[in-house]
Write a protein that holds these residues in place. Structure first.
Motif: not given
Length: 188
Positions: A85, A100, A113
């Protein structure tokens, strides 16, 4: 709830800039001057294997994405396949697999998260991101691999202006023949 772990290479005077030598810093690659030994290499591999997610700032992400996809071996294979991420307002289409991007509501997205992750969320490098995480008291554990050098200038891991944070040392050990120190801290 995930555990957010920051892991960094730092000098004795707190500089963490360009430990690998790819960013053009005058002392770039300074960590390669020291032998962290099998224990130090195992520490880094174990840390990677423990991670469920890698949370990265854009600059660190771009450096990793340029280096790791072409490498082979246990460390590279794991990093390449793991979930990544990236916090960035400019990166929109990451090419490295399983990546992402968080571009807005960073604190809310990181809280989500953490809530959605059962294990370790590992942050390496990513100075601006780490400062934000520390400022908002989101770091659960700090792992510093301290190399026996004073660099004198360069980006400091904790820039001026961060409020005091009290930590508890939970592990300290020396790895390798050159006296690299691994210190693990928990927030109190």
């Amino acid at each position: 709830m995930g555990k957010l772990v920051v892991t960094e290479f730092v000098s004795v005077d707190g500089v963490f800039e360009d430990p690998g030598g790819a960013e053009g810093y005058e002392h770039g690659g300074w960590t390669f001057e020291y032998d962290r030994g099998d224990d130090g290499n195992k520490f880094k591999l174990d840390e990677l294997m423990e991670a469920e997610v890698h949370l990265l700032g854009r600059v660190t992400y771009e450096g990793f994405a340029a280096a790791w996809p072409t490498r082979e071996g246990e460390f590279a294979d794991r990093l390449n396949s793991d979930k990544k991420v990236v916090v960035s307002t400019t990166l929109t289409d990451p090419e490295w697999q399983n990546t992402t991007v968080i571009s807005d509501d960073v604190l809310g997205q990181i809280a989500k998260l953490k809530a959605d992750t059962g294990g370790v969320i590992l942050v390496a490098g990513s100075g601006t991101l780490v400062a934000t995480l520390v400022e908002h008291d989101l770091v659960d554990e700090l792992r510093l691999m301290v190399f026996p050098t004073i660099l004198g200038r360069g980006k400091r891991l904790f820039p001026a202006g961060i409020d005091r944070r009290k930590l508890r040392l939970v592990e300290a050990r020396t790895v390798g023949p050159d006296g690299v120190q691994v210190n693990t801290y928990h927030r109190t």
